[in-house]
Design an enzyme around this catalytic site. Structure first.
Site: not given
Ligand code: PMM
Length: 291
Positions: A229, A266
């Site tokens: 991020k 994650r």
């Molecule tokens: N971040 C993204 C998508 N889903 N779900 C949870 N629980 N926590 C997060 O921080 C989160 C998520 C966005 O990240 P990406 O686009 O790199 O998948």
């Protein structure tokens, strides 16, 4: 140390939280596996999920809607079209103990994903976007991750402001956890997530990460999603400008999160984060090295 009961879901071995859980990100959006026909895409997604499991991911988080800042919404029908076949094929291909979660805010998508073999729900709206989501998790006996987000992905990074970011995020998560329990979700099946990058400046993200022990102290398993991020680039401008260059920073967050007592991380890069989590956990729990 905080001890959590395993997460459980019908028809699957329980997911132990006795050591850190690594959740690997599998985004199934048109730009993720864009080299041709449907079968090629399906195959590539399944291989990517298998590879993450082989590298130590305990859960594969499948999503058909990008929630990046500025992203457009994806209708439920299209989300289902993207994720259902991938989940079904992945369920056949993965070892039984590896779980699949569905990253969606829509109960219709979560239902189809659970039917296809997903074991838990990851809802970045914490059950606010779709009134059926909490009831669905309760009815299906599936764990649910409730994440804090300020605003909507399309606009959430437009000057987010808080008086007390830690207090406000904590209060929100406790309120949503109470709503989930009121809808019938067992307390031990609720995971909370401060939502790093969702309507937050770099300072807000850093304050929330520094305050993880306080959130962990509330008793729910905590998930941290900081992988690649932007705030990582903001605090390491010499090296972390591109998302793909933020692996070192991501592993630093993983180690910090585990040391602070987070139960799940994650991440996009399973192997290095598995290692960071294992080392941080070994130090925290003062394990004897297995050599
Ligand atoms: N971040 C993204 C998508 N889903 N779900 C949870 N629980 N926590 C997060 O921080 C989160 C998520 C966005 O990240 P990406 O686009 O790199 O998948």
């Amino acid at each position: 140390m905080t001890r959590h009961e395993p997460l459980t879901t019908p028809g699957r071995p329980a997911l132990s939280l006795a050591r850190p859980v690594v959740m690997g990100v599998l985004n199934v959006t048109p730009d993720s596996f864009s080299d041709g026909g449907r079968f090629v895409e399906l195959d590539a997604a399944v291989s990517a999920g298998q590879a993450m499991a082989a590298q130590g991911a305990d859960v594969i988080d499948v999503g058909g809607e990008s929630t990046r800042p500025g992203a457009a919404r994806v209708p439920a029908t299209e989300q289902k079209r993207r994720v259902v076949d991938v989940i079904a094929a992945l369920r056949d291909a993965l070892p039984a103990e590896v779980w699949i979660s569905i990253d969606t805010t829509r109960a219709e998508v979560a239902t189809a994903a659970l039917d296809a073999g997903a074991s838990m729900v990851n809802d970045v709206s914490a059950g606010r976007e779709d009134p059926g989501m909490l009831a669905l998790a309760a009815e299906r006996g599936a764990p649910i991750c409730l994440m804090h987000m300020r605003g909507e992905p399309a606009t959430m990074q437009d000057e987010p402001a808080y008086e007390d970011v830690v207090g406000e995020v904590e209060a929100f998560l406790l309120e949503r956890a109470a709503a989930a329990e009121a809808a019938g979700v067992a307390r031990g099946q609720i995971v909370i997530d401060p939502g790093i990058g969702f309507g937050k400046t770099a300072e807000h993200n850093l304050a929330l990460l520094a305050a993880l022990p306080r959130l962990v102290g509330r008793g729910y398993p905590v998930l941290v999603g900081a992988s690649r991020k932007r705030f990582i680039g903001a605090v390491s401008p010499a090296t972390g400008c591109a998302a793909a260059d933020r692996l070192g920073g991501t592993c630093a967050v993983t180690a910090h999160a585990v040391a602070a007592g987070a139960a799940l991380v994650r991440v996009h890069d399973a192997a290095p984060n598995r290692q960071a989590a294992d080392v941080a956990f070994a130090i925290k729990s003062n394990q004897k090295p297995k050599i």
